[in-house]
Structure formats: C-alpha cells, structure tokens
Design a protein around this motif. Structure first.
Motif, PDB file in Angstrom:
ATOM      1  N   LEU A  92       0.837  -1.193   0.000  1.00  0.00           N
ATOM      2  CA  LEU A  92       0.000   0.000   0.000  1.00  0.00           C
ATOM      3  C   LEU A  92       0.876   1.248   0.000  1.00  0.00           C
ATOM      4  O   LEU A  92       1.650   1.478   0.921  1.00  0.00           O
ATOM      5  N   THR A 104      -2.561   5.830  -0.888  1.00  0.00           N
ATOM      6  CA  THR A 104      -3.667   4.890  -0.649  1.00  0.00           C
ATOM      7  C   THR A 104      -3.953   4.775   0.837  1.00  0.00           C
ATOM      8  O   THR A 104      -5.112   4.783   1.258  1.00  0.00           O
ATOM      9  N   GLN A 127      -5.815   7.862   2.021  1.00  0.00           N
ATOM     10  CA  GLN A 127      -7.222   7.865   1.603  1.00  0.00           C
ATOM     11  C   GLN A 127      -8.040   6.873   2.418  1.00  0.00           C
ATOM     12  O   GLN A 127      -9.214   7.124   2.718  1.00  0.00           O
ATOM     13  N   MET A 150     -10.135   0.914  -3.844  1.00  0.00           N
ATOM     14  CA  MET A 150      -9.543   0.903  -2.505  1.00  0.00           C
ATOM     15  C   MET A 150     -10.207   1.917  -1.574  1.00  0.00           C
ATOM     16  O   MET A 150      -9.599   2.393  -0.609  1.00  0.00           O
TER      17      MET A 150
END
Length: 329
Positions: A147, A151, A154, A187
């Motif tokens: 990751l 990402t 978020q 995601m």
C-alpha cells in the motif's frame, strides 16, 4: 417459491444493487441459497464469530455478498435485529451498502432419539454489496507493504468519515477493526459488520452492558472494565486501526516516532506534503488511543481540526460541529 416469484425477487435485488437510493428488500432463503450454490464452501469469502459470508452470483453476472448467521439461539435474533436496524437507512460512501435480508423459520425432518421429528430451523441472512478487494486486514498483514502512502491516507480519511457519519446517526459500531473495513475496486474503505452495534436514542450519550463482546486489542479500556459504551468507544478502536495502517502494528509512543519511520521511505521528492499527512494521521491515532475517554477527540474534530489542517478535506459546516472548547465532547 414459484419461478415467477423468485424472478420478481431477483429483479428487486438487482434494482437495489443498481440504485444506491433504494431501500433494502426482504429476500427468500431459497433465492440466497440458489445464488451461493447452496452455501458452497467454494463460495465462502469470510468467516467470523457470528456467521459466514458467501459470494452470491446473480443471473446477470453481478456479484453480492451474503452473510449467513450461525444458528446459536443465544445470539442469533439479537445480532440479526441489531444489524438490520442499524443498517436500515445507513447510506454513505464509507459504509457497506445493505441490499436485503432474510428471516425465515422452516420445519425440517431431523433424527432425534432414534426417530425423525419435525424441528424448527431458523434462517437469518443479510445481503450486501460485494467488495472485490477484500478487507483491510489482508493488506496490513502483507509483508511487502504494497500500500502506497496516498492509498493509506485515503483509507484513513475514509474510515474517519465513515465513523463520523455513523456517530451522526447515533450509531456506535462496537467492533471496528481491519477485518470489518472492506475495500472496493478503487480501494475506498467501507465499514461493515454491524452485528454488535448500538443506536442510542437522541437523549442518551452512553449505555452499560454486561455482555462485553468484541475483539481483544480493539476494545476500549472502559468498556472492558465496566461495560460502558459511548461514542468514544469507537474512537479508541479507530486509533488502533490508524496506527496499524501507519506502522503495521498497534504499538507506538509518539508522533515523532511515526514521522521518522516514514521520512526515510519518502526520500526527498514531494515528501513535505506527505509527511504533514503522516503527522496528522499519527496525531489522530495517538490521541484516539488515549486511556481516558474524555481525552479522545470527537470525529468532527478529527476531520475538521486535524485532517483539515493539512487542507485535504473540505467538509461543509453542519449543526453538530462545536467550538474549539468542545473538542472532546
């Protein structure tokens, strides 16, 4: 159920799957059994303390998730009712979409004392939007740390927004953990599994229970000690999750420690903004994990006061937003 009846129920499920404004529908057990291959092991995608989740494939090719609760009489009806009532009306981009439910009791011939008798078999099932990327826990346990920071940020931001929304609805989740945060194709995190959730009436800010159900490592100290339930119960769990996203484990003593661990990973390119985000998230994680509930921040302050400081979120002012002196309320 006749073919025509099942066809109409399938159409209703397809409609609610495609229309995000639609309300969840009552679904027959026969339909849910059919789309999961009679609850085939090959269709199983998750298992927890209260039930098993299966992949359900509709004739159109679209996929849903079907949660079959275990038939344990001490928990079945209570957890089913809790989850249905909490999910009814919950619509947010960071909560899993609730599509339908099934509550049926059938009489089935079963062997007993050397003969066959009719026994009641209760079916309690829930149907949700399918999340193709699985749960957050799968990524936190990944040794490759695949990751990227953007990402992770978020995901942290989305979970905070989801918890904020639930608390606005007077819902305390009570079992926030990485296994209960699902991820969609992009995601985007979706909070799931409301089997232990509580919805407080407008006049109440706390509840007490003798049944201390949850997941060790994520339950707030005051809940473990006295069974006290408040919105700050979720905040403690949120802090643990944030630290796991940041560091891969729950233990961390300071914001400085977190920032230093990320500084080397970023190098020199575009690191300032990212490190400011890391710092803000570390502050969230550590403050939320405070032993004392009154010192944990409220969700509105997390979003507007901490994440807002790095100018990522642009939340509208709502009536529940307090002044700076009300930060911890």
């Amino acid at each position: 159920m006749t073919d025509g009846g099942q066809s109409s129920q399938l159409a209703a499920l397809e409609k609610v799957l495609l229309d995000e404004t639609a309300d969840p529908v009552d679904l027959p057990f026969s339909l849910l059994s059919s789309i999961t291959g009679n609850f085939s092991e090959a269709q199983e995608i998750g298992r927890g303390g209260f039930g098993v989740v299966y992949r359900g494939v509709l004739p159109s090719g679209r996929t849903v998730a079907v949660k079959q609760l275990f038939e344990r009489y001490d928990i079945l009806d209570k957890n089913f009712e809790s989850e249905v009532t909490c999910l009814a009306g919950v619509k947010h981009k960071n909560t899993v979409r609730f599509l339908g439910y099934c509550s049926e009791t059938q009489q089935v011939l079963m062997p007993y004392d050397g003969k066959c008798v009719l026994a009641d078999v209760r079916h309690r099932l829930l149907c949700f939007e399918y999340m193709p990327k699985g749960c957050l826990a799968d990524y936190l346990s990944d040794a490759s740390c695949r990751l990227q920071w953007t990402t992770r940020y978020q995901i942290i931001k989305g979970i905070c927004e989801g918890v904020h929304y639930l608390h606005q609805q007077r819902i305390i989740h009570m079992d926030l953990k990485p296994q209960n945060v699902l991820l969609d194709d992009n995601m985007v995190p979706r909070i799931a599994d409301f089997g232990l959730s509580r919805r407080l009436s407008g006049s109440k800010s706390r509840a007490i229970t003798d049944h201390k159900l949850g997941t060790m490592g994520y339950m707030a100290p005051e809940f473990l000690i006295s069974g006290e339930i408040t919105f700050k119960t979720d905040i403690y769990s949120l802090g643990i999750i944030v630290m796991e996203i940041l560091m891969g484990h729950k233990e961390c003593s300071s914001v400085k420690e977190v920032v230093e661990s990320w500084t080397d990973m970023f190098g020199t390119s575009n690191s300032h903004t990212s490190l400011e985000q890391v710092k803000a998230c570390a502050q969230i994680g550590i403050e939320c994990k405070n032993y004392y509930p009154g010192k944990r921040p409220a969700t509105w302050f997390i979003i507007r006061g901490i994440l807002g400081d790095v100018e990522i979120l642009n939340w509208p002012v709502t009536s529940d937003v307090g002044t700076s002196t009300e930060r911890m309320s």
